[in-house]
Scaffold this motif. Structure first.
Motif, mmCIF file in Angstrom:
data_model
loop_
_atom_site.group_PDB
_atom_site.id
_atom_site.type_symbol
_atom_site.label_atom_id
_atom_site.label_comp_id
_atom_site.label_asym_id
_atom_site.label_seq_id
_atom_site.Cartn_x
_atom_site.Cartn_y
_atom_site.Cartn_z
ATOM 1 N N TRP A 156 0.842 -1.213 0.000
ATOM 2 C CA TRP A 156 0.000 0.000 0.000
ATOM 3 C C TRP A 156 0.872 1.257 0.000
ATOM 4 O O TRP A 156 0.620 2.217 -0.723
ATOM 5 C CB TRP A 156 -0.931 -0.033 1.226
ATOM 6 C CG TRP A 156 -1.878 1.126 1.285
ATOM 7 C CD1 TRP A 156 -3.121 1.204 0.699
ATOM 8 C CD2 TRP A 156 -1.665 2.392 1.943
ATOM 9 N NE1 TRP A 156 -3.685 2.428 0.958
ATOM 10 C CE2 TRP A 156 -2.817 3.177 1.712
ATOM 11 C CE3 TRP A 156 -0.621 2.925 2.694
ATOM 12 C CZ2 TRP A 156 -2.953 4.475 2.226
ATOM 13 C CZ3 TRP A 156 -0.746 4.219 3.198
ATOM 14 C CH2 TRP A 156 -1.907 4.977 2.959
ATOM 15 N N LEU A 157 1.926 1.254 0.828
ATOM 16 C CA LEU A 157 2.809 2.422 0.911
ATOM 17 C C LEU A 157 3.476 2.713 -0.430
ATOM 18 O O LEU A 157 3.695 3.867 -0.797
ATOM 19 C CB LEU A 157 3.893 2.191 1.978
ATOM 20 C CG LEU A 157 3.446 2.257 3.428
ATOM 21 C CD1 LEU A 157 4.565 1.781 4.352
ATOM 22 C CD2 LEU A 157 3.023 3.681 3.816
ATOM 23 N N LEU A 158 3.794 1.632 -1.164
ATOM 24 C CA LEU A 158 4.465 1.808 -2.448
ATOM 25 C C LEU A 158 3.478 2.215 -3.551
ATOM 26 O O LEU A 158 3.889 2.745 -4.583
ATOM 27 C CB LEU A 158 5.180 0.509 -2.841
ATOM 28 C CG LEU A 158 6.327 0.079 -1.912
ATOM 29 C CD1 LEU A 158 6.788 -1.338 -2.241
ATOM 30 C CD2 LEU A 158 7.501 1.060 -2.008
ATOM 31 N N SER A 159 2.192 1.972 -3.306
ATOM 32 C CA SER A 159 1.183 2.203 -4.349
ATOM 33 C C SER A 159 0.846 3.687 -4.494
ATOM 34 O O SER A 159 1.203 4.499 -3.639
ATOM 35 C CB SER A 159 -0.095 1.437 -4.003
ATOM 36 O OG SER A 159 -0.815 2.135 -2.993
ATOM 37 N N ASP A 167 12.749 1.036 -1.301
ATOM 38 C CA ASP A 167 11.409 1.220 -0.745
ATOM 39 C C ASP A 167 11.427 2.304 0.337
ATOM 40 O O ASP A 167 10.531 3.150 0.414
ATOM 41 C CB ASP A 167 10.899 -0.083 -0.104
ATOM 42 C CG ASP A 167 10.939 -1.271 -1.064
ATOM 43 O OD1 ASP A 167 10.981 -1.050 -2.288
ATOM 44 O OD2 ASP A 167 10.937 -2.422 -0.569
ATOM 45 N N LEU A 168 12.458 2.236 1.195
ATOM 46 C CA LEU A 168 12.580 3.217 2.280
ATOM 47 C C LEU A 168 12.705 4.632 1.712
ATOM 48 O O LEU A 168 12.180 5.589 2.279
ATOM 49 C CB LEU A 168 13.809 2.897 3.151
ATOM 50 C CG LEU A 168 13.804 1.544 3.879
ATOM 51 C CD1 LEU A 168 15.169 1.265 4.500
ATOM 52 C CD2 LEU A 168 12.719 1.505 4.952
ATOM 53 N N ILE A 169 13.386 4.748 0.588
ATOM 54 C CA ILE A 169 13.571 6.061 -0.042
ATOM 55 C C ILE A 169 12.276 6.520 -0.702
ATOM 56 O O ILE A 169 11.823 7.646 -0.500
ATOM 57 C CB ILE A 169 14.714 6.008 -1.078
ATOM 58 C CG1 ILE A 169 16.052 5.773 -0.375
ATOM 59 C CG2 ILE A 169 14.751 7.276 -1.923
ATOM 60 C CD1 ILE A 169 17.218 5.527 -1.315
ATOM 61 N N ALA A 198 20.648 1.726 8.520
ATOM 62 C CA ALA A 198 19.999 2.274 9.716
ATOM 63 C C ALA A 198 19.570 3.722 9.488
ATOM 64 O O ALA A 198 18.477 4.128 9.900
ATOM 65 C CB ALA A 198 20.935 2.178 10.918
ATOM 66 N N GLY A 199 20.405 4.502 8.835
ATOM 67 C CA GLY A 199 20.060 5.896 8.567
ATOM 68 C C GLY A 199 18.799 6.010 7.733
ATOM 69 O O GLY A 199 17.917 6.846 7.999
ATOM 70 N N LEU A 200 18.675 5.150 6.743
ATOM 71 C CA LEU A 200 17.490 5.184 5.879
ATOM 72 C C LEU A 200 16.247 4.667 6.604
ATOM 73 O O LEU A 200 15.151 5.193 6.417
ATOM 74 C CB LEU A 200 17.755 4.368 4.608
ATOM 75 C CG LEU A 200 18.796 5.006 3.679
ATOM 76 C CD1 LEU A 200 19.322 4.000 2.675
ATOM 77 C CD2 LEU A 200 18.212 6.219 2.963
ATOM 78 N N GLU A 201 16.412 3.655 7.439
ATOM 79 C CA GLU A 201 15.286 3.154 8.250
ATOM 80 C C GLU A 201 14.781 4.241 9.197
ATOM 81 O O GLU A 201 13.566 4.468 9.320
ATOM 82 C CB GLU A 201 15.736 1.961 9.116
ATOM 83 C CG GLU A 201 16.002 0.677 8.374
ATOM 84 C CD GLU A 201 16.729 -0.361 9.238
ATOM 85 O OE1 GLU A 201 16.807 -1.518 8.809
ATOM 86 O OE2 GLU A 201 17.233 -0.008 10.318
ATOM 87 N N ALA A 249 19.386 12.390 0.737
ATOM 88 C CA ALA A 249 18.974 13.604 0.023
ATOM 89 C C ALA A 249 17.913 13.259 -1.019
ATOM 90 O O ALA A 249 16.930 13.988 -1.182
ATOM 91 C CB ALA A 249 20.181 14.272 -0.625
ATOM 92 N N VAL A 250 18.072 12.116 -1.680
ATOM 93 C CA VAL A 250 17.046 11.672 -2.626
ATOM 94 C C VAL A 250 15.739 11.368 -1.878
ATOM 95 O O VAL A 250 14.645 11.660 -2.353
ATOM 96 C CB VAL A 250 17.523 10.425 -3.414
ATOM 97 C CG1 VAL A 250 16.391 9.857 -4.268
ATOM 98 C CG2 VAL A 250 18.715 10.768 -4.289
ATOM 99 N N ALA A 251 15.869 10.809 -0.677
ATOM 100 C CA ALA A 251 14.693 10.459 0.119
ATOM 101 C C ALA A 251 13.995 11.685 0.703
ATOM 102 O O ALA A 251 12.925 11.563 1.293
ATOM 103 C CB ALA A 251 15.091 9.503 1.256
#
Lengths: 463, 267
Positions: free
Chosen positions: A100-103, A134-136, A346-349, A386-388
């Motif tokens: 759902w989050l990706l949709s 996915d996290l990004i 961990a930073g991205l999580e 930065a992309v995230a």
């Protein structure tokens, strides 16, 4: 306590509890191994992730990972849960929730509306079955905007904390770091000093000094002296011009007790800072730092994995409507995050979980000299964050914090990220940078080669 | 013909380097770090990595303390070597069994305990201890001896973390324990020592129960100032029977720093 299991090709893997399942589903990191709660091998980890994907999200509302009666952070999470906001995803499992989050159903507006309906455990659970991309992707869809003397977190913006630390709090040493940062366009998130001591008198002196600089040069930014929250309260009581109140926080009541704080003290601090009414643009007065491993290092983790403990800290943060929250991801050392790969993940999580929960999430992209990490790892994490859409990063002269003895991102690093992705500082601060002459006028953010006049005057008396 | 332009831009605030050893005014290539400061950073990182693995020279330290009339006990944490130490903080916080036994044996010969114990631990930088521990102890012990404190034998702990002081203080029955420890080496400071003070040390004490003085090194806080601060904190800890967040450092700061004066304001 409910047991969980997953069967695949005749092998059935059992997990003692939801807490055990969460720990074993966590991507590998040294802290969970240190705690003795990690999966025993890679296959068990993936089987745990498969079992976790089948767990209904609403299970996290009925099965507290740290007992309600024992922990005020659990009570905050459960009592503060917004059931109406949760409705759109209430029927989903953790695995469905990832989809759902990706949709396209999940966009900026639906995610903002959902945030109060999510618990940290839900965010942590779904992050464990997500890849880096996915996290990004999901974090980039979230927007959290906060205000004090400027506006932080707008789309297309990347802010920076100017961190001009000095090992003896020498005023001119700190001022030199501030000039260096401002001239490289840093400081819109906060001009924030880690003092060398907790002395109330020394902290008050620094608060006055930062206030005088911001006032004299009319900088649309806020200051902070990163001392213990009780010291900031004392400084306010003694009439100091406090902009932001800082505190390190963690995701369990006992870990917070290790920091010498609880929810009541944080509330007292927020109310004291708000009573000063110093924010021209808004009333977000708190600045929090967090980091995976802090609960375990205080032996206050209740056998819960370090990433879920970390996400619970964001529930503490969001209660107090902070201007800024950042994970200090690589500061804690190799016993919790062993190498560059673990620090990057961990930073991205942390950024993902924070944004999903509605927290203005930045990151101190950093490492220590006893970790297996280097500048290349930091460049990787910086670029990915930065992309995230990370809200802000640190700005330390030449990446070398001579007071805290670790390496973070530099003023140059921030300009690299802004340049390759077309990101800009907070609008009020950007206007100041152009008006005062740090940036040349025009669309492209081009640094001037000459020192702006007000700073020329200040430096003219120096040899 | 024009001379080819230098591809880097120097910063016109070089004069500020007189105020700090921070890496300011590095200049830029575009907006990036020029080659010179980039490679200097790489060298500093390589040196700091080496500092983490430098072992503490125990014997010179023991000799220096004994020459000053101090009894010395050299112990080892439960972390057997550096690699274990880096990954198992729990083991660095406890003594190994033999060390614990030897300390208990020594404690049994001093009934009534001590007012204060000093623990010297390598932590993450043995350089920091080798450079700063003895000069600092000279400064602070002169004050404490004058004040009539009953000081325990000096305890050295290899592969030790801050909390190992709790076990040492508890076994020695010391009212307060001060742990001198090598801080994580920074790029510009591989030799920085920290001091952690704990009242009524017991295994399991939390960081909120401690007071910290950090950045003690030649180019940071002087041993004299650190001794002044620790003497103040120890006296207050004894008077108020606590350390930690409730005990603020109210010792007076030197006047230039106290005024907050700097070149940016007031002109």
């Amino acid at each position: 306590m409910t047991a969980y299991s997953h069967t695949l090709g005749g092998r059935t893997q059992r997990f003692r509890s939801l807490k055990d399942l969460m720990a074993k589903a966590s991507p590998k990191r040294s802290g969970d191994t240190l705690a003795g709660i990690a999966a025993k091998d890679d296959e068990e980890r993936v089987l745990a992730q498969m079992a976790l994907a089948e767990v209904p999200l609403k299970t996290f509302l009925s099965e507290a990972l740290i007992p309600y009666e024992q922990d005020e952070v659990t009570r905050l999470i459960i009592d503060g849960h917004d059931a109406a906001a949760f409705t759109p995803v209430a029927h989903l499992t953790v695995g469905d929730f990832r989809d759902w989050l990706l949709s396209d159903a999940a966009d900026e507006a639906t995610l903002a509306a959902l945030a109060p309906g999510l618990t940290p455990e839900m965010a942590a659970a779904v992050s464990k079955i997500m890849r880096v991309q996915d996290l990004i992707l999901v974090a980039q869809k979230c927007r959290v905007v906060t205000r004090f003397r400027n506006t932080i977190g707008l789309k297309g913006r990347l802010s920076t904390r100017l961190q001009p630390n000095h090992p003896t709090d020498d005023p001119s040493g700190i001022a030199a770091g501030i000039v260096d940062g401002l001239m490289y366009g840093s400081g819109d998130a906060v001009i924030g000093v880690n003092p060398a001591t907790d002395s109330v008198a020394a902290v008050i002196t620094l608060i006055h000094m930062l206030d005088a600089i911001i006032t004299q040069y009319e900088i649309p930014a806020q200051s902070c002296v990163l001392t213990h929250v009780t010291t900031s309260i004392e400084a306010i009581n003694r009439g100091a011009p406090v902009d932001l109140v800082f505190q390190s926080i963690a995701g369990t009541e006992s870990a917070n007790a290790g920091f010498g704080i609880n929810l009541r003290i944080l509330e007292e601090a927020r109310d004291a800072a708000r009573s000063l009414k110093r924010g021209a643009a808004g009333n977000n007065v708190m600045y929090f730092e967090t980091g995976q491993g802090s609960a375990l290092s205080a032996n206050a983790h209740h056998d819960l994995d370090q990433q879920t403990c970390e996400a619970r800290a964001y529930a503490v943060a969001r209660k107090f409507e902070p201007l800024l929250v950042n994970t200090v991801v690589g500061f804690i050392g190799p016993e919790y995050l062993y190498d560059g790969g673990q620090i990057v993940r961990a930073g991205l999580e942390d950024h993902f979980c924070g944004k999903l929960l509605g927290v203005p999430m930045g990151c101190d992209i950093c490492y220590t000299n006893h970790a297996e990490a280097d500048q290349n790892d930091m460049d990787t994490l910086l670029t990915l964050l930065a992309v995230a859409g990370v809200t802000y990063i640190m700005g330390v002269p030449g990446s070398d914090d001579i007071m805290l003895n670790y390496q973070s991102t530099s003023f140059h690093d921030a300009l690299y990220a802004r340049r390759v992705l077309g990101l800009r500082p907070a609008p009020e601060f950007e206007a100041w940078l152009q008006n005062v002459g740090v940036f040349e006028r025009g669309e492209a953010l081009r640094l001037s080669e000459t020192l702006p006049r007000p700073f020329q005057r200040a430096l003219s008396s120096l040899a | 013909m024009d001379r080819p332009k230098n591809p880097t831009v120097a910063n016109p605030w070089q004069a500020l380097r007189q105020f700090t050893r921070a890496r300011i005014a590095l200049g830029r290539a575009g907006t990036s770090l020029p080659t010179g400061p980039h490679l200097e950073f790489q060298l500093a990182h390589a040196r700091a990595r080496d500092a983490v693995h430098h072992p503490l020279a125990i014997e010179p330290l023991r000799k220096a303390l004994e020459q000053r009339g101090r009894e010395v006990i050299a112990l080892h944490s439960a972390a057997g070597d550096r690699l274990i130490y880096l990954q198992r903080p729990d083991q660095g916080r406890r003594l190994d069994l033999d060390s614990h036994r030897r300390l208990e044996e020594r404690a049994s010969r001093s009934r009534g305990g001590f007012d204060a114990a000093f623990v010297i631990a390598d932590g993450l930088s043995a350089f920091a201890i080798e450079e700063n521990a003895v000069p600092f102890l000279d400064a602070v012990l002169a004050k404490l001896d004058h004040g009539g404190w009953r000081i325990a034998p000096m305890v050295i702990v290899e592969q030790g973390r801050v909390a190992v002081g709790d076990e040492v203080g508890q076994v020695l029955d010391a009212e307060t324990v001060a742990v001198l420890i090598g801080e994580r080496p920074g790029l510009s400071s591989p030799d920085s020592m920290g001091i952690y003070l704990t009242y009524k040390p017991r295994v399991g004490a939390t960081d909120a129960q401690r007071n910290c003085i950090s950045n003690i090194r030649r180019e940071g806080m002087s041993c004299e100032l650190a001794a002044h601060k620790l003497d103040y904190l120890m006296s207050e800890a004894r008077r108020r029977k606590l350390t930690g967040v409730k005990l603020k450092d109210e010792s007076e700061a030197p006047s230039a720093i106290a005024a907050g004066k700097n070149f940016l304001i007031g002109s």
